[in-house]
Design a protein around this motif. Sequence first.
Motif, PDB file in Angstrom:
ATOM      1  N   ALA A 191       0.834  -1.198   0.000  1.00 33.07           N
ATOM      2  CA  ALA A 191       0.000   0.000   0.000  1.00 33.07           C
ATOM      3  C   ALA A 191       0.872   1.253   0.000  1.00 33.07           C
ATOM      4  CB  ALA A 191      -0.921   0.003   1.221  1.00 33.07           C
ATOM      5  N   VAL A 192       0.333   2.308  -0.605  1.00 37.92           N
ATOM      6  CA  VAL A 192       1.026   3.595  -0.600  1.00 37.92           C
ATOM      7  C   VAL A 192       1.051   4.140   0.829  1.00 37.92           C
ATOM      8  CG1 VAL A 192       1.032   5.940  -1.515  1.00 37.92           C
ATOM      9  CG2 VAL A 192       0.281   4.035  -2.954  1.00 37.92           C
ATOM     10  N   GLY A 193       2.234   4.557   1.278  1.00 35.79           N
ATOM     11  CA  GLY A 193       2.357   5.074   2.633  1.00 35.79           C
ATOM     12  C   GLY A 193       2.402   4.001   3.692  1.00 35.79           C
ATOM     13  N   ALA A 194       2.790   2.757   3.319  1.00 39.50           N
ATOM     14  CA  ALA A 194       2.852   1.663   4.284  1.00 39.50           C
ATOM     15  C   ALA A 194       3.889   1.955   5.364  1.00 39.50           C
ATOM     16  CB  ALA A 194       3.193   0.359   3.565  1.00 39.50           C
ATOM     17  N   LYS A 195       3.610   1.461   6.582  1.00 38.19           N
ATOM     18  CA  LYS A 195       4.471   1.734   7.733  1.00 38.19           C
ATOM     19  C   LYS A 195       5.441   0.578   7.971  1.00 38.19           C
ATOM     20  CE  LYS A 195       0.972   2.194  10.429  1.00 38.19           C
ATOM     21  NZ  LYS A 195       0.147   2.413  11.647  1.00 38.19           N
ATOM     22  N   PHE A 196       6.516   0.885   8.667  1.00 43.29           N
ATOM     23  CA  PHE A 196       7.491  -0.126   9.057  1.00 43.29           C
ATOM     24  C   PHE A 196       6.955  -0.893  10.260  1.00 43.29           C
ATOM     25  CE2 PHE A 196      11.231  -1.693  11.278  1.00 43.29           C
ATOM     26  CZ  PHE A 196      11.966  -2.254  10.237  1.00 43.29           C
ATOM     27  N   LEU A 197       7.081  -2.216  10.236  1.00 37.73           N
ATOM     28  CA  LEU A 197       6.525  -3.063  11.289  1.00 37.73           C
ATOM     29  C   LEU A 197       7.594  -3.359  12.343  1.00 37.73           C
ATOM     30  CD1 LEU A 197       4.135  -4.849  12.298  1.00 37.73           C
ATOM     31  CD2 LEU A 197       5.198  -6.729  11.029  1.00 37.73           C
TER      32      LEU A 197
ATOM     33  N   LEU B 203      -1.214 -16.203   5.141  1.00 31.34           N
ATOM     34  CA  LEU B 203      -1.810 -14.880   5.350  1.00 31.34           C
ATOM     35  C   LEU B 203      -0.913 -13.972   6.183  1.00 31.34           C
ATOM     36  CD1 LEU B 203      -5.511 -15.888   6.046  1.00 31.34           C
ATOM     37  CD2 LEU B 203      -4.729 -14.472   4.150  1.00 31.34           C
ATOM     38  N   ILE B 204      -0.100 -14.558   7.051  1.00 26.69           N
ATOM     39  CA  ILE B 204       0.686 -13.736   7.981  1.00 26.69           C
ATOM     40  C   ILE B 204       1.759 -12.931   7.246  1.00 26.69           C
ATOM     41  CG2 ILE B 204       2.133 -13.783  10.036  1.00 26.69           C
ATOM     42  CD1 ILE B 204       0.653 -16.410  10.790  1.00 26.69           C
ATOM     43  N   PRO B 205       2.643 -13.550   6.427  1.00 25.17           N
ATOM     44  CA  PRO B 205       3.626 -12.748   5.681  1.00 25.17           C
ATOM     45  C   PRO B 205       3.045 -12.161   4.389  1.00 25.17           C
ATOM     46  CG  PRO B 205       4.067 -15.066   5.332  1.00 25.17           C
ATOM     47  CD  PRO B 205       2.892 -14.996   6.259  1.00 25.17           C
ATOM     48  N   ARG B 206       1.732 -12.267   4.228  1.00 25.73           N
ATOM     49  CA  ARG B 206       1.027 -11.733   3.054  1.00 25.73           C
ATOM     50  C   ARG B 206       1.503 -12.375   1.747  1.00 25.73           C
ATOM     51  NH1 ARG B 206       0.734  -5.633   2.254  1.00 25.73           N
ATOM     52  NH2 ARG B 206      -0.853  -6.311   0.760  1.00 25.73           N
ATOM     53  N   PHE B 207       1.674 -13.693   1.769  1.00 28.38           N
ATOM     54  CA  PHE B 207       1.838 -14.402   0.516  1.00 28.38           C
ATOM     55  C   PHE B 207       0.500 -14.422  -0.229  1.00 28.38           C
ATOM     56  CE2 PHE B 207       5.413 -17.075   2.560  1.00 28.38           C
ATOM     57  CZ  PHE B 207       6.311 -16.044   2.336  1.00 28.38           C
ATOM     58  N   ILE B 208      -0.579 -14.435   0.511  1.00 28.32           N
ATOM     59  CA  ILE B 208      -1.925 -14.329  -0.040  1.00 28.32           C
ATOM     60  C   ILE B 208      -2.670 -13.255   0.739  1.00 28.32           C
ATOM     61  CG2 ILE B 208      -2.028 -16.719  -0.856  1.00 28.32           C
ATOM     62  CD1 ILE B 208      -3.612 -17.422   1.649  1.00 28.32           C
TER      63      ILE B 208
ATOM     64  N   SER C 286       9.516  -5.240   5.876  1.00 36.29           N
ATOM     65  CA  SER C 286       9.578  -5.362   7.335  1.00 36.29           C
ATOM     66  C   SER C 286       8.700  -6.504   7.831  1.00 36.29           C
ATOM     67  CB  SER C 286       9.142  -4.046   7.980  1.00 36.29           C
ATOM     68  OG  SER C 286       7.778  -3.740   7.657  1.00 36.29           O
ATOM     69  N   LEU C 287       7.562  -6.746   7.188  1.00 34.40           N
ATOM     70  CA  LEU C 287       6.668  -7.831   7.594  1.00 34.40           C
ATOM     71  C   LEU C 287       7.345  -9.183   7.397  1.00 34.40           C
ATOM     72  CD1 LEU C 287       3.895  -8.967   8.424  1.00 34.40           C
ATOM     73  CD2 LEU C 287       3.206  -8.759   6.023  1.00 34.40           C
ATOM     74  N   ARG C 288       7.949  -9.394   6.228  1.00 29.50           N
ATOM     75  CA  ARG C 288       8.551 -10.692   5.927  1.00 29.50           C
ATOM     76  C   ARG C 288       9.904 -10.876   6.599  1.00 29.50           C
ATOM     77  NH1 ARG C 288       6.603 -10.728  -0.464  1.00 29.50           N
ATOM     78  NH2 ARG C 288       4.380 -11.039   0.062  1.00 29.50           N
ATOM     79  N   ALA C 289      10.456  -9.778   7.144  1.00 29.84           N
ATOM     80  CA  ALA C 289      11.663  -9.919   7.947  1.00 29.84           C
ATOM     81  C   ALA C 289      11.334 -10.386   9.361  1.00 29.84           C
ATOM     82  CB  ALA C 289      12.418  -8.594   7.998  1.00 29.84           C
TER      83      ALA C 289
ATOM     84  N   ARG D 153      18.259 -14.709  10.582  1.00 26.87           N
ATOM     85  CA  ARG D 153      17.613 -13.395  10.574  1.00 26.87           C
ATOM     86  C   ARG D 153      16.910 -13.079  11.892  1.00 26.87           C
ATOM     87  NH1 ARG D 153      18.838 -15.517   6.117  1.00 26.87           N
ATOM     88  NH2 ARG D 153      19.180 -14.268   4.259  1.00 26.87           N
ATOM     89  N   LYS D 154      16.932 -14.017  12.845  1.00 30.12           N
ATOM     90  CA  LYS D 154      16.375 -13.812  14.190  1.00 30.12           C
ATOM     91  C   LYS D 154      14.961 -13.226  14.142  1.00 30.12           C
ATOM     92  CE  LYS D 154      20.870 -13.194  16.433  1.00 30.12           C
ATOM     93  NZ  LYS D 154      21.651 -13.682  15.263  1.00 30.12           N
ATOM     94  N   PRO D 155      14.013 -13.927  13.509  1.00 25.24           N
ATOM     95  CA  PRO D 155      12.645 -13.396  13.413  1.00 25.24           C
ATOM     96  C   PRO D 155      11.912 -13.498  14.752  1.00 25.24           C
ATOM     97  CG  PRO D 155      12.721 -15.608  12.513  1.00 25.24           C
ATOM     98  CD  PRO D 155      14.136 -15.257  12.886  1.00 25.24           C
ATOM     99  N   ALA D 156      10.989 -12.578  14.953  1.00 25.92           N
ATOM    100  CA  ALA D 156      10.151 -12.634  16.153  1.00 25.92           C
ATOM    101  C   ALA D 156       9.038 -13.654  16.002  1.00 25.92           C
ATOM    102  CB  ALA D 156       9.550 -11.254  16.429  1.00 25.92           C
TER     103      ALA D 156
END
Length: 695
Positions: free
Chosen positions: A432-438, A491-496, A517-520, A599-602
């Motif tokens: 999305a335009v203007g998406a925020k860092f997670l 759905l979580i990393p927005r693959f779909i 940032s989401l997929r990181a 990558r030490k994901p949360a």
Amino acid sequence: MSNRQPNAFHRAFPAREFFRGSARSVLFWSLVNGLLLILLLVDLFLIIDLLDHRGRITLHGEQNVKQLQELRTAPVSLPEGNEQEETVPGPENVQAEAKSSEPKSVPQPEAPPSTEMPQLQMVSLTDSGILPSVWWTHSKYQIGLLPQLYQRVPLLQENQSALFTLICFALVVASIRVLIRWRSRQKSLKISHQVSMTLRNMIHRQALRLGPGDLSGKETEQAFQLFIRDVGTVQQGVFQWVYGLSRHPVTLLILLLFAVSIDWRLSLQCMIPLVAAWYFLLQHRKNYEKEQAKTLVSIESELSLLAENLRSSRLVRGFGMETAEHEQFQKHLEKYTDNIATLKRVEGWGHRVARGLAVFCSCMVLFLVGYKVLVNPGSLPLSAAVLMTGIFAFFYLPVNGLYQLIQTHDESNIAASSIYRYLNQIPAVGQAVGAKFLEPLSQALQFENVSFQLNSHSLPLLKGFDLKIPAGTSTALVSLEKLAPRAVSYLIPRFIEPQSGRVLLDGEDTAWVTLESLRAEAIYVSGNDPCLTGTVKENIQCGDERYSLQEVIAASKEAHAHQFIQNLSQGYETSLGQHGEELTVGECFRLGLARALLRKPALLIIEEPEDLLDEDTKTLLDDAYSRIFQNRTILVIPSRITTLRRVNQVVLIHEGKVEAVDSQSSLLKKSALYRHWEYTRFNQFRHSQETSNER
């Protein structure tokens, strides 16, 4: 409505590309090759005419003698012995008779020596090389190129040297044409390779855009087939289109012009039966292909019925139906035999018609050319007649090449249509335009009234799906519908994208955060994914040079992958992939875990391998999980009962909704649906059956 795009092939290779770059070079060399074909045809005409006339020429009349004098004013003249006086007296004989009748007392002045040819009314020459051909072409076309060539090349003025020279010239021209055709072929291959590389790059980019959302794997398989098969078809089509379209029309035009230049009336007369025969042959070929396809369908149907009878042996023997079954089998066998015979008759009839048309055309051309030679041999020498017959016979090659080019174009157009339909698909996921860092997950992962459906023809995988997972916990997703847990994970990393509802991380809608940032922070590891092509180190780093070798080794140790990596031929520099070493399913899965842990994901999402793992791998994974599950949120799609016992809670999904959420031991007591799912997945008889099937 047809899915075929009428201009798909020309979209891959536009017509304007014929006049650019390498295609323009192919067109230029094809024109040069056409000019060489003209020289070769002229040379063949001279060879045939030389073998026919053997250098003999006889001329009558003073005017013809004068023209011959003009042809023979070359620096190198024919031997005087070639000039023969015939029964008609020449001017010198007349002059001699006049001298004898005058009085001898009157002296006659001596005539100065003359280099001019005696003015004979008939001259016959032998061993004159290609002079008969030169005389005929000069008389017919009034073109001075061949006479000048005859005058300036002494080797063409005698039979033996002329034959040797013409044959050598033909070999040289033919060799040059072969080299030019090879060069044109290489240029055409280069063009087709460039087109295929462009299409493959586009498919690769599109696969990266669409691939993450491929739950069932069908789109990945489609992209693979397009990448290998359909692009190969388009590549072959572009090659044939460039190479054939620049060659066949030029060849056909030159042959036609050469035949017309010899005798345009005779050429027109010969073309009429040729065109008519070709038209009828095309119509017959179309009808033959339709009849052949229909017969092949009948053959396949009857063969299936014959094979189907093999499955009913128990019923036949049990109810005493041997006689009736044998009669039924014989009936279908006779139909099958009749269809085979029909196919053979169709094929035989097709070949007979083709041969009949070829014989008819050959007879018509031979009759027309032969009649012309017999009636008026002066206007069409035998050598020209033979050459015209050969030209009309050679017409088949470029005409048939153009016909096959149309078929190749149609096949390539169908393949290109499939490629562009795939490329025209719009990815469902976009930033999305203007998406925020997670920020890293610290509170909860939540699904609010989420619905998702693969396509309009399938049942919803998720329908009003609501679930809240506290941060720092481990959760297993299970369902009788295999794709439902995977859809939740995707759905979580927005693959779909959900068709409705929201996915929230710490209250932030994932649709409004940056994909990077989401997929990181939410990394998906699947035990069914292959290794990447590259070294072990590159597989773990994924091209990110920010991670050092020490960090790679640390992540590998945490996933229990370091030991088997060290045992490889070159350790972390060992090449993997299609042309490298192959890893087992368990090794590849642990390598994927190391890739994620680096990558030490949360939030770590794990889909365990579907294949059975050996006991050593299971033990190593259990030990790795004991460290991986600490201090992070874990979602797992389990394939082992020990994983279910390890997680904090199990989410049972049924008909797109959350059926139950509890620990594995509690669900086993309270939920009959869960007991059924666990039994179908983990009972020992199932595993024994799978093992026996594998064996």
